[in-house]
Structure formats: structure tokens, C-alpha cells
Design a protein around this motif. Structure first.
Motif, PDB file in Angstrom:
ATOM      1  N   ASP A 246      21.465  87.290  55.476  1.00 18.71           N
ATOM      2  CA  ASP A 246      22.269  86.490  56.192  1.00 18.71           C
ATOM      3  C   ASP A 246      22.034  84.884  55.741  1.00 18.71           C
ATOM      4  O   ASP A 246      23.133  84.166  55.615  1.00 18.71           O
ATOM      5  N   GLN A 249      23.370  84.421  52.204  1.00 20.19           N
ATOM      6  CA  GLN A 249      24.855  84.441  52.451  1.00 20.19           C
ATOM      7  C   GLN A 249      25.270  83.030  52.974  1.00 20.19           C
ATOM      8  O   GLN A 249      26.147  82.397  52.386  1.00 20.19           O
ATOM      9  N   ALA A 250      24.733  82.653  53.969  1.00 20.78           N
ATOM     10  CA  ALA A 250      25.258  81.342  54.443  1.00 20.78           C
ATOM     11  C   ALA A 250      24.703  79.854  53.694  1.00 20.78           C
ATOM     12  O   ALA A 250      25.623  79.278  53.581  1.00 20.78           O
ATOM     13  N   ASP A 252      24.574  80.197  50.349  1.00  9.45           N
ATOM     14  CA  ASP A 252      25.668  80.212  49.311  1.00  9.45           C
ATOM     15  C   ASP A 252      26.919  79.755  49.762  1.00  9.45           C
ATOM     16  O   ASP A 252      27.667  79.087  49.092  1.00  9.45           O
ATOM     17  N   ALA A 253      27.428  80.199  50.875  1.00  6.08           N
ATOM     18  CA  ALA A 253      28.301  79.555  51.461  1.00  6.08           C
ATOM     19  C   ALA A 253      28.666  78.179  51.569  1.00  6.08           C
ATOM     20  O   ALA A 253      29.541  77.265  51.152  1.00  6.08           O
ATOM     21  N   ASP A 254      27.372  77.393  52.028  1.00  3.98           N
ATOM     22  CA  ASP A 254      27.216  75.995  51.988  1.00  3.98           C
ATOM     23  C   ASP A 254      27.492  75.592  50.660  1.00  3.98           C
ATOM     24  O   ASP A 254      28.314  74.390  50.272  1.00  3.98           O
ATOM     25  N   SER A 256      29.314  76.904  48.308  1.00  4.19           N
ATOM     26  CA  SER A 256      30.637  77.128  47.853  1.00  4.19           C
ATOM     27  C   SER A 256      31.533  76.209  48.514  1.00  4.19           C
ATOM     28  O   SER A 256      32.486  75.614  47.817  1.00  4.19           O
ATOM     29  N   LYS A 257      31.024  75.500  49.709  1.00  6.65           N
ATOM     30  CA  LYS A 257      32.043  74.198  50.178  1.00  6.65           C
ATOM     31  C   LYS A 257      31.927  73.225  49.009  1.00  6.65           C
ATOM     32  O   LYS A 257      32.682  72.652  48.698  1.00  6.65           O
ATOM     33  N   GLU A 260      33.865  74.416  45.648  1.00  6.74           N
ATOM     34  CA  GLU A 260      35.285  74.252  45.862  1.00  6.74           C
ATOM     35  C   GLU A 260      35.978  73.014  45.949  1.00  6.74           C
ATOM     36  O   GLU A 260      36.979  72.628  45.750  1.00  6.74           O
ATOM     37  N   ASP A 276      29.816  81.434  42.822  1.00  8.06           N
ATOM     38  CA  ASP A 276      29.109  82.051  43.868  1.00  8.06           C
ATOM     39  C   ASP A 276      27.880  83.080  43.424  1.00  8.06           C
ATOM     40  O   ASP A 276      28.172  83.555  42.414  1.00  8.06           O
ATOM     41  N   THR A 350      23.274  75.440  56.794  1.00 10.94           N
ATOM     42  CA  THR A 350      22.128  76.032  56.513  1.00 10.94           C
ATOM     43  C   THR A 350      21.257  75.375  55.536  1.00 10.94           C
ATOM     44  O   THR A 350      20.107  75.321  55.505  1.00 10.94           O
TER      45      THR A 350
END
Length: 401
Positions: A246, A249-250, A252-254, A256-257, A260, A276, A350
Motif C-alpha cells: 500500500d 502504491q501511494a 507511486d501515486a505521488d 504520478s501526480k 501527469e 508509473d 507519502t
């Protein structure tokens, strides 16, 4: 025909792969190492199945083994770094005075994250080097280990596709045909190289730089990164838990912000290989993995790896806060991403949490609340970190190549 000279800088696992492959392709191969006495002039590479069965063996030969850059750098047409990311700048500044100014020299790294082009531009300016072609391979092309340091390496195969950035970009074809094809595809029949449009795509397409710190942080949250007995230490990947997955994933989401937003702000630029984590894995391995945790727990080649730990005088085992999982992946990884997030006014909770945890563990000052402390010695001490302002790059516009 005169053989071309390549000098490998550093003695990591990758060096044990490159020497047999490049030697077999007809290069004179030299190595610049702090441990010359531990290297043999003959270096073998074993290609093994994931079950440890020997499938093929490659023989390599070193022309010169030295700890003196003056002996192995001036004649080199190709110079490639095989060492932890946090050592790149130190190595580049040490070898730069010896690089030829009279011919094109390809200077690259086998693991091209953390703005390698910024590092090379730094020495080009300082040492008046105008004939360098810079290249960086996004991820290490092979799964590789060392059987006997300086003598025998092992690979369990390579990625299906490798990504490289080159500057000037028009030099890709020559680099690919003369050099890159000889370090993977020629021998393993796959792993062809494709060209990224820019180095920034590699800097923001990360695997180890988010895998390592998120897993170490997950272990800390679970058991404070402490174990009474060595036998109690979980495996880094085999025992990968959902909490660590988790966090990855979090994290990687940062990223991705950031990815993008850059794509949105610069629509005229191409970022084909700015990916990603799972998309990068699917390109590299042509895999169909959709579950981060399962991809680790089922890996046979990663199964035996333990976290980096040290033993205290009281017998307790703790996470090694001076390991490259911190010096590479925080100072030359998350801190760079955090700087970009600050420039783009993005919330990256994160990234903030992991940097804050790491700075407390290492007794550093990197972040205050949600903002990097740009004048802190923990970032500005020579070669301590790789944030763009240290290279005179003070905006997102400045870091585009």
C-alpha cells in the motif's frame, strides 16, 4: 582493426556482466576500481535458470585493472558507471580531468535515474568538456548478482525491453549499434534498446527508488525496524506484506501526480517512457502483473534477499540507516521528486512522510512540514543530494532536456 576502449567505473554486479559481454564483442575492457587487487584479468559470467542450473557461460578479459583514472580514462571511447547512484557525482568529478577532449567520448550509467544528465553537464561546464555524449539506461538491463567478486558473476536473464536516453539524441543509433546491442541483445537474444525522448522520463520512471524506502518504512511501522534475533528478520520481498504494498502504491501515486502535471504543462514534449511502476514493469518485462505484493512474494530470483540491517552491541538487529536504500533512494530519489512537487504546488503526502521518517532516523534536516529545507546541510553538503538547485537548475523549465 583497432579495438575500441571501454572503461567500467566501479565494481558492482553490473560490471561482472559487462566485462564478458563487451570483451566477447571485441572491446578492450578496462576497470577503474578502489579494489584492484581483488580483480582477476579473467572474468566469467554464468547464465543460470531461476533454479540455479547453468545454461551458458561467457568468458571475459580485462585489459587494464587500476585505481588510477589516469591509466584507464584518457584512451576510453566509452565510460560507464556501475556503482550506487549517490557515488555518481564523486566518480564523475574524479575522472573528468582525464577524459579526452580530442574525440567524442560516450559517458553513461547502467542505472540512469536521479538526473544523470545534470551530473554530466556539471562536469562538462567545470572541466570544459565539449565532446561528451551522455547516455543513461533507465533500469539495470539484467537480473544479476556476484558469485565471486572480481572473478565470477551470474545473470538470470534480462528485461524484454530496455530504455535509454541519449544527448545529443541523434547519437542514439551509433551508440545502439556499436555499444548497446553488445551488452544484452547480442548474447541473450532479447533486451533491445528503445530511446526515451528525454532524461526526465527516466528520473521520474522509478522502481528501486520507490520500492526500497517504502518497504523499509513499512518494516519500521510494523516492528520499528528492530529484531531481537537475526532469524526474526523478514525477507525483503518473499515476506512482502500488504502494508508495504500500500505504501509503494501511494508513493507511486505521488510520483504520478508529478508525471501527469508535467505532461499537462508541457503538451508539446513527448514523455512516452515516463511511466508509473506497474506500466514500467509491463514494458520492461512484457508482464501482466496487476498486484504489486504478489509480484514480489512469488519472485524466485528475489526471494533470498534480506533487508539491510546492522547488529547493535546489545545483540539487537536494526535497519541500516546508512545503506544505499537511504543515500540513493532518499537523497537522490525522493528528494528530487519532492523538489519537483514543490515547484508544481502539488501535495505528495507519502513522499513527505517517508522523507520525514528517514530524516529522523538519520538525524538530518531535509523537510520542514511539507517543504524541503533547500539551504540545509543535509541537502547542500558536497555530493550529499541531487536536487536540481545544486546544479543551478531552479525551475521545472530548467530541468527539461
Amino acid at each position: 582493426m583497432i579495438k575500441q576502449e571501454v572503461t567500467i567505473v566501479g565494481g558492482g554486479s553490473s560490471a561482472h556482466i559487462l566485462i564478458p559481454f563487451l570483451s566477447g564483442a571485441g572491446f578492450n575492457v578496462n576497470i577503474l576500481t578502489r579494489r584492484p587487487e581483488e580483480w582477476s584479468s579473467k572474468v566469467d559470467l554464468q547464465l543460470q535458470s531461476i533454479n540455479g542450473e547453468l545454461e551458458e557461460e561467457f568468458k571475459g578479459e580485462l585489459t587494464t585493472i587500476s585505481d588510477n583514472p589516469a591509466e584507464v580514462i584518457p584512451q576510453a571511447t566509452y565510460v560507464i558507471l556501475c556503482m550506487p547512484v549517490c557515488k555518481y557525482r564523486i566518480a564523475l568529478h574524479g575522472l573528468a580531468p582525464h577524459l579526452s577532449k580530442d574525440k567524442e567520448v560516450f559517458v553513461g550509467t547502467i542505472y540512469g535515474q536521479a538526473g544523470f544528465n545534470w551530473m554530466v553537464d556539471e562536469i562538462k561546464l567545470k572541466f570544459d568538456l565539449n565532446s561528451i555524449t551522455t547516455f543513461a539506461i533507465g533500469l539495470i538491463p539484467w537480473i544479476c548478482r556476484i558469485i565471486e567478486y572480481g572473478k565470477v558473476g551470474v545473470t538470470y536473464g534480462c528485461k524484454e525491453v530496455n530504455v535509454v536516453a541519449v544527448s545529443p539524441p541523434e547519437r542514439f543509433d551509433d551508440l545502439n549499434n556499436l555499444f548497446l546491442k553488445n551488452i544484452c541483445e547480442r548474447w541473450l537474444k532479447k533486451g533491445a534498446f528503445v530511446q526515451a525522448d528525454n532524461f526526465l522520463s527516466l528520473t521520474l520512471s522509478v522502481d528501486n527508488q520507490i520500492i526500497h524506502p517504502s518497504r523499509c518504512y513499512g518494516l519500521f511501522l510494523k516492528c520499528e525496524g528492530k529484531w531481537s534475533r537475526k532469524e526474526d528478520i523478514p525477507y525483503f520481498y518473499r515476506d512482502y506484506d500488504q502494508k508495504s504494498a500500500d505504501l509503494l502504491q501511494a508513493l507511486d501515486a505521488d510520483y504520478s501526480k508529478i508525471r501527469e502535471t508535467i505532461k499537462l504543462n508541457y503538451p508539446d514534449l513527448s514523455f512516452t517512457y515516463m511511466l508509473d511502476y506497474l506500466s514500467l514493469e509491463r514494458v520492461s518485462y512484457q508482464s501482466e502483473n496487476t498486484d504489486i505484493r504478489v509480484s514480489f512474494t512469488t519472485s524466485e530470483t528475489l526471494g533470498a534477499i534480506k533487508p539491510p540491517t546492522i547488529q547493535l552491541e546489545n545483540g539487537q538487529w536494526i535497519i541500516d540507516k546508512d545503506h544505499r536504500f537511504f543515500t540513493d533512494d532518499i537523497h537522490y530519489g525522493l528528494c528530487i521528486a519532492k523538489w519537483m512537487a514543490d515547484q508544481l504546488s502539488l501535495e505528495v503526502p507519502t513522499i513527505d512522510s517517508i522523507i520525514n521518517w528517514a530524516q529522523q532516523l538519520r538525524n538530518e534536516r531535509i523537510i520542514d512540514g511539507k517543504t524541503l529545507i533547500l539551504d540545509s546541510e543535509s541537502l547542500t553538503k558536497e555530493f550529499m543530494s541531487g536536487i536540481p538547485p545544486l546544479y543551478g537548475l531552479n525551475s521545472i523549465d530548467d530541468i527539461l532536456d
